[in-house]
Design an enzyme around this catalytic site. Structure first.
Site, PDB file in Angstrom:
ATOM      1  CE  LYS A   1     -15.840 -10.481   6.762  1.00 42.90           C
ATOM      2  NZ  LYS A   1     -14.674 -10.965   6.637  1.00 42.90           N
TER       3      LYS A   1
ATOM      4  N   GLY B   1     -13.507  -3.457  -0.023  1.00 40.63           N
ATOM      5  CA  GLY B   1     -14.887  -2.832   0.405  1.00 40.63           C
ATOM      6  C   GLY B   1     -15.169  -1.924  -0.671  1.00 40.63           C
TER       7      GLY B   1
ATOM      8  NE  ARG C   1      -4.178  -1.390   1.902  1.00 38.31           N
ATOM      9  CZ  ARG C   1      -4.967  -1.969   2.733  1.00 38.31           C
ATOM     10  NH1 ARG C   1      -4.675  -2.054   3.912  1.00 38.31           N
ATOM     11  NH2 ARG C   1      -6.164  -2.484   2.123  1.00 38.31           N
TER      12      ARG C   1
ATOM     13  N   GLY D   1      -8.315  -7.668   0.269  1.00 41.84           N
ATOM     14  CA  GLY D   1      -6.911  -7.988   0.833  1.00 41.84           C
ATOM     15  C   GLY D   1      -6.726  -9.624   0.723  1.00 41.84           C
TER      16      GLY D   1
END
Ligand code: AMP
Length: 394
Positions: free
Chosen positions: A197, A375, A35, A352
């Site tokens: 998820k 996200g 990053r 990620g």
């Protein structure tokens, strides 16, 4: 309109730059500087244009209090190494001392502020905290794509204090890939999803049922959809609270015939490598076993669809890739994407875990685009407006 970085005259201006330095730290060292490296083009451009650069970021979730484990000091050292220059650092992002350091900056110098989330005002988008932060800069540039879906002080509330504001090169690059794909993707367009998820990806699946030619779902989240279809999936991960919405998605996709689930799964009784693992058809999964990877028939089926696609958007590992016994499906599909990308496929990976899987397999440079925001990329691709971008409209 949102202004790009090269539309500003930065010479001798105090440029307040929001970045995403939320990097993994072990001890006092950054263990993955992906990053930080991604922000270098923006940082170098500011320095070369004669700006006085004030950099701010969050790290982790320190819950509004100082916590040494979440200090940005290590990220600052990593940045200083990458740029081969010293960097000034303030241990509080809005203290009088930090403001004095900012006011004393010379053109071409950098001042890194300590973790924004040491103040509860950051996540609360508190107006007073926004005003204090804004005092650091004449121009506000946001290059933190990873948090662009959050309404926080440093990316949303702060923007109204600036008439000169815009985006850095990283956000510009993300938008070039992701927004273009939303508006006019080369077809067939395939969405490949995995991960544990399902709840964070329901809106994305819903939106893509309307726009994608194929939606391929693996990973733990597939078992909620398989359960909704009436399969018994043993001890596999199932989100019972999402069965009814999963049923609705399956119904909605019937007309389009574009939602595809695993045919088989690699199952095990435990994560112990000495215990046997075996591929089962999804209609024959034993009660006492857990599905931890897609099986070979699914890998073959998903690969054949990727081979025919012109654009693939990938988010989430297809199995528990961190364990080498259950990484095969993710590896094979990553390789398939890499090979097709060489032949002209547009491959966009995000999230990620997807990024770390690609890094584990040494394939991180083989995608057309590896997004820095999981996200944020999901929300943008779901057709939503990102609050941090909306705040920069002039
Ligand atoms: P997410 O944050 O939802 O994208 O989930 C990422 C995680 O999903 C990774 O840590 C994977 O190990 C995990 N995962 C993928 N497939 C499975 C599975 N079949 N069962 C349990 N966890 C899984």
């Amino acid at each position: 309109m949102i202004k790009p970085l090269n539309a500003f005259d930065l010479k001798n201006k105090r440029v307040l730059l929001r970045v995403d330095f939320n990097v993994p730290i072990e001890g006092d060292r950054v263990v993955d500087d992906f990053r930080i490296k991604q922000t270098l083009p923006t940082i170098k451009f500011c320095l070369e244009s004669g700006a006085k650069l004030i950099i701010m970021s969050h790290m982790g979730r320190p819950m509004g209090r100082y916590d040494n484990n979440f200090s940005l000091m290590a990220a600052g050292e990593s940045l200083a190494d990458l740029l081969e220059m010293p960097i000034k650092f303030s241990s509080d992002c809005i203290s009088e001392d930090s403001r004095d350091v900012t006011l004393g900056l010379k053109s071409g110098e950098i001042h890194l502020l300590e973790n924004l989330r040491f103040h509860s005002g950051e996540s609360a988008n508190d107006p007073e905290f926004c005003a204090e932060l804004a005092r650091h800069g004449d121009i506000f540039i946001n290059d933190a794509f990873g948090t662009a879906h959050r309404s926080h002080a440093s990316n949303v509330g702060i923007a109204k204090h600036f008439s000169h504001k815009g985006i850095g090169f990283l956000i510009e690059k993300e938008l070039n890939f992701l927004s273009k794909i939303i508006s006019k993707p080369p077809r067939p367009l395939t969405l490949l999803l995995g991960g544990a998820k399902i709840d964070s990806k329901i809106d994305l699946i819903d939106y893509f049922i309307g726009v994608a030619d194929n939606i391929l779902i693996g990973g733990g989240m597939a078992f909620t959809l398989l359960t909704a279809k009436g399969f018994e999936v043993g001890n596999s991960l199932v989100d019972q609270s999402k069965i009814s919405i999963a049923t609705e998605l399956i119904e909605k996709a019937k007309a389009k015939n574009n939602l595809m689930l695993p045919k088989d799964s690699i199952c095990a009784r435990s994560l112990d490598p000495t215990k046997a693992k075996k591929a089962y058809h999804v209609s024959k999964m034993p009660k006492n076993m857990t599905g931890l990877d897609i099986g070979p028939k699914t890998t073959e089926f998903f690969s054949s669809i990727i081979n025919q696609s012109k654009t693939v958007i990938w988010n989430g590992p297809l199995g528990m890739f961190e364990n080498k016994d259950f990484c095969e499906g993710t590896l094979k599909l990553a390789e398939c994407l890499a090979q097709n990308t060489e032949k002209g496929l547009i491959s966009i990976a995000g999230g990620g875990d997807t990024a770390s899987a690609l890094r584990n397999f040494n394939l991180e440079n083989k995608m057309s685009h590896l997004s820095t925001g999981g996200g944020a990329s999901i929300e943008l691709l779901s057709g939503k407006t990102l609050p941090a971008l909306f705040a920069l409209e002039v």
